[in-house]
Enzyme design. Sequence first.
Site, PDB file in Angstrom:
ATOM      1  N   GLU A 167      38.901 116.359  91.073  1.00 45.13           N
ATOM      2  CA  GLU A 167      39.229 116.989  92.361  1.00 45.13           C
ATOM      3  C   GLU A 167      38.424 118.260  92.626  1.00 45.13           C
ATOM      4  O   GLU A 167      38.951 119.215  93.201  1.00 45.13           O
ATOM      5  CB  GLU A 167      40.741 117.267  92.433  1.00 45.13           C
ATOM      6  CG  GLU A 167      41.563 116.010  92.243  1.00 45.13           C
ATOM      7  CD  GLU A 167      43.042 116.166  92.562  1.00 45.13           C
ATOM      8  OE1 GLU A 167      43.480 117.303  92.820  1.00 45.13           O
ATOM      9  OE2 GLU A 167      43.741 115.140  92.580  1.00 45.13           O
ATOM     10  N   GLU A 266      45.193 108.884  89.440  1.00 41.36           N
ATOM     11  CA  GLU A 266      46.583 109.342  89.360  1.00 41.36           C
ATOM     12  C   GLU A 266      47.348 108.590  90.450  1.00 41.36           C
ATOM     13  O   GLU A 266      46.807 108.361  91.532  1.00 41.36           O
ATOM     14  CB  GLU A 266      46.707 110.849  89.668  1.00 41.36           C
ATOM     15  CG  GLU A 266      46.091 111.759  88.628  1.00 41.36           C
ATOM     16  CD  GLU A 266      46.093 113.238  89.047  1.00 41.36           C
ATOM     17  OE1 GLU A 266      46.635 113.574  90.128  1.00 41.36           O
ATOM     18  OE2 GLU A 266      45.539 114.039  88.292  1.00 41.36           O
TER      19      GLU A 266
END
Length: 553
Positions: A167, A266
Amino acid sequence: MLGSLRLATGVAVVTTILVGVQAIPKVTRTGRYLYQEDGTRFYIKGIAYQPQGEVIDSPDNDFGEPSTYIDPLAIPAGCTRDVELFKQAKINAVRVYSVDSSANHDACMKTFSDNGIYTIIDLALPLNGSIDRTVPSWSTNLLNQYLRTIDAFSKYDNVLAYNVGNEVVRDKSTQVAPYLKAAARDLKAYLRSKNSNALVGYASINGDSTWRNALADYLTCGSEDIAIDIYGLNDYSWCGDSDFNSAYAATTRSFANYNVVAYLGEFGCNTKPPRLFTEVSAIFSGQMSDIWSGGIAFSYFPARSRAGQFAMVEISADGKTATTNADWDKLVAQYGSVTPPNVPLKAAASESTYLNCNQPTSAFLASIVTPPTPNEKACECLDDALSCQFTPYKPDTYKVAGELINSGCSLLGSAGGSCDEIGGDGQKGVYGRLSGCDPLIKASYVMSQYFEATNKNPTTCAFGGNGTINADSPAAASAAASSCIPSPSAVFVPTLDSTSPGGSTSSSNSGSGSNSGSNANGGKNGAFGGIDALVGVSRMAVVGLLSAIWTLA
Ligand SMILES: *[C@@H]1O[C@H](CO)[C@@H](O)[C@H](O)[C@H]1NC(C)=O
Ligand SMILES: *[C@@H]1O[C@H](CO)[C@@H](O)[C@H](O)[C@H]1NC(C)=O
């Protein structure tokens, strides 16, 4: 013969143990699929596995990124405690966001390997141990940290992939992508040089498809040498009892032609509790299996983020017991009941094709020109030659270096100089001659330039006691830079210089240790705490944020 009986018995025992445990099958990539040695598809039935580090709330930490970390693969008793649960849940992979390369991981890696559990190892550490999305650099200190981690794990047979970041790129920081691509390029070259075929990956936050898909394509464009092998999408769009069409259909369509392995880095939305984990049946069904190779449920250990609390177990204070919760039970039931399609078979899978990299757009600003390979020897040559050298200030060496770069750059600016050579611009594709050097050397460079701009007035190398005059300096800083770093855009196979400074940090206040951070739609304990001590001034990079950022540490 008799004489060697004792020895032979010992050998026999060892042999029995070896025979008793079947080696974990090697998993490799063909095109966009993962395969076991027997040619059957491999799907990641994974779980995020990292106790959360310390999260310091502050306006600068809007993603709730931890500033410390706990390496779970260095806690053998924890791995033994948890592996039984993983087996019950049919989990075959853990994703770990930050590990300490100086710790011993033998016991945990063996425990997991013996039980068929692979690892996805994120290479970043919190704070200065990751590519900072605000002030990015791909520099020797980071390269060395990543290489040390790879070296620490390359002896294990159950590493599925190494992630260069988690990220890092968000909608407003797409110009950071060239730094990730450079990292992937250099790590792949390093792995190849060690005859390793380990996969190199990246895990992305979900977001608007205009930049999300552009980033996914960017990371896999060009050629195999500069492309990641495995892309994780951290996707929390299935909340409560959703369905494929509402949660995943559009995203799956947009990855229809993806050229490397994709999985959900995720998953496990917590906004409509209870978490049912019904997305598992979709992820492992024919609706998604042609594009996605499974995913990572977030998170085994408790992890708090902007999106609230995630957890599947509670660990007792003495660390001996893991008490599972209802989320865990749901995950166990779901993982236990899926059988993803075994198609295509390896023999029928096409190899990846690598398209040319796209020019930037207004939604995705990254230049196709990537930063060079960080060059330790060249940077050290320069460091030795500088006239005013940063004297490492302990313990906050990197923090102080960042402050000195900030203050030095503004002094230099007012003296008519510039910090362009230490910075970089991923949007323009322009990287300063020292962009790949350690922040400590960048600080010395800035200090030297200022010192020289004031005709070496001794007071201008003081920097509050952080500067030392180098009377033997052979040349002015800029001349030394040209001579030590004659090919500032060179790309080559990196090596790990064992004398290089650093070493992974473990825990502790301030910049070292710490957990990974990031993750956005909830911080979770993801790995990215990117915060680096490197700032350029003027047009090259952002300046001024650093001190604020460093207050996090
Ligand atoms: C070194 O720099 C730091 C940060 O700017 C400052 O706090 C410290 O006082 C400086 N001087 C000495 C002697 O450490
Ligand atoms: C981060 O900072 C710590 C403490 O100053 C240092 O020991 C470590 O080497 C740094 N790591 C990197 C990758 O720069």
